[in-house]
Enzyme design. Sequence first.
Site, short mmCIF file in Angstrom:
data_model
loop_
_atom_site.label_atom_id
_atom_site.label_comp_id
_atom_site.label_asym_id
_atom_site.label_seq_id
_atom_site.Cartn_x
_atom_site.Cartn_y
_atom_site.Cartn_z
N ARG A 13 0.87 -1.34 0.02
CA ARG A 13 -0.17 0.01 -0.17
C ARG A 13 0.94 1.38 0.05
O ARG A 13 0.95 1.97 -1.10
CB ARG A 13 -0.99 0.00 1.39
CG ARG A 13 -2.10 1.02 1.30
CD ARG A 13 -1.70 2.24 1.71
NE ARG A 13 -1.31 2.45 3.24
CZ ARG A 13 -0.62 3.60 3.32
NH1 ARG A 13 -0.56 4.46 2.71
NH2 ARG A 13 -0.13 3.54 4.68
N HIS A 210 3.28 4.03 13.04
CA HIS A 210 3.47 3.71 11.40
C HIS A 210 4.61 4.73 11.46
O HIS A 210 4.34 6.08 11.51
CB HIS A 210 2.48 4.21 10.62
CG HIS A 210 2.59 4.32 9.37
ND1 HIS A 210 2.43 3.33 8.33
CD2 HIS A 210 3.05 5.12 8.68
CE1 HIS A 210 2.41 3.57 7.13
NE2 HIS A 210 2.75 4.91 7.26
N HIS A 212 8.26 6.34 9.35
CA HIS A 212 8.86 6.44 8.09
C HIS A 212 10.48 6.91 8.32
O HIS A 212 10.70 7.12 9.65
CB HIS A 212 8.42 7.73 7.35
CG HIS A 212 7.29 7.22 6.50
ND1 HIS A 212 6.96 7.51 5.12
CD2 HIS A 212 6.11 6.65 6.91
CE1 HIS A 212 5.80 7.03 4.96
NE2 HIS A 212 5.18 6.56 5.85
N CYS A 243 11.42 9.00 -0.30
CA CYS A 243 10.75 10.08 -0.52
C CYS A 243 11.77 10.95 -1.79
O CYS A 243 13.02 11.02 -1.50
CB CYS A 243 10.79 10.96 0.70
SG CYS A 243 10.47 12.87 0.38
N ASN A 252 9.07 4.15 4.08
CA ASN A 252 8.69 3.50 5.52
C ASN A 252 9.93 2.78 6.16
O ASN A 252 10.97 2.53 5.34
CB ASN A 252 7.66 2.32 5.38
CG ASN A 252 6.53 2.72 4.86
OD1 ASN A 252 6.04 2.66 3.74
ND2 ASN A 252 5.55 3.37 5.80
ZN ZN Z 1 3.49 6.17 5.48
#
Ligand code: ZN
Length: 313
Positions: A13, A210, A212, A243, A252
């Site tokens: 995802r 969650h 990164h 990124c 992530n």
């Molecule tokens: Zn994320």
Amino acid sequence: MTKRITISEVGPRDGLQSIAHILTLEQKLAWIEAEAAAGVTEIEVGSFVPAKVLPQLADTGEVVRRSREIPGLTVAVLVPNAKGAAAALEAGAHKLTIPLSVSETHSLRNVRRTHAQMIEEARQISAMIAELPQEQRPHFEGSLSTVFGCTLEGAIPDAQIARLAEQLRDAGCHEIGLSDTTGYANPAQVRHLIRLVRGVVGKEAVTGLHLHNTRGLGLANVLAGLEEDITTFDSSLGGLGGCPFAPGASGNIVTEDLVFMLEAMGIDTGIDFEGLMKARAILREALNPEEPLYGFAPEAGLPLGFAYAEARV
Ligand code: ZN
């Protein structure tokens, strides 16, 4: 410290939505199956957003239906609104996460909805879930995104974060997640925000992070989360989806590095590193050759004498 940690793979995802290349259904399933075979028990397989917004994830319904056939796997999805949730319920997802950006500017920019509108979406989703027979009801998470800071608004006031956490809980979310959408988090802030949100919704409702790795603090933030008894960490295989504004930084946190760190610390993940490397090879094959995959442990290999926290079968 907790002895068993759940790693929730979000690459199919979060990783795929960040890259232009579109994987076929069969490529996605081969990746998901390989990770499940390595011992990953929860995978966020897609997002129910319009195909014109994210064509990479247009087949999420079919990915959910096929992934459900994998024994023991929790099939998780992101749902931006009640319409997406209806599709997720129809496909039979086990876990639904609605992201609520605590920065209203980000929320308006990202999903064109105010905070009040997003809370109303969450309420409608809870109502849909409540109509299902008990054994078919999925787990419903409200995730506070940009909670560690927003690229548009900067730092978000604690009082606003606390209020939104409470509203999500009241809207029927079983769990409130904390999401470092922007890669701004540091370990002190991780501790602070976990305590802040738990102070509002209770300890048992805050179990997942969650993270990164945009600024290289991903695993340091995991350690802070572990010390606060967080039991579920999102990560992506090969840190897919780095990124473009932070060259060399994965998207992530990297699943392979996370598994290595936890197992080396004597914390059981149930995941086999060699199995992950097989999944990584499958993913590598499916991607464009110029798409970078990240991770230190995959490059360096496991140290001599490395032992898993628990014996692997
Ligand atoms: Zn994320």
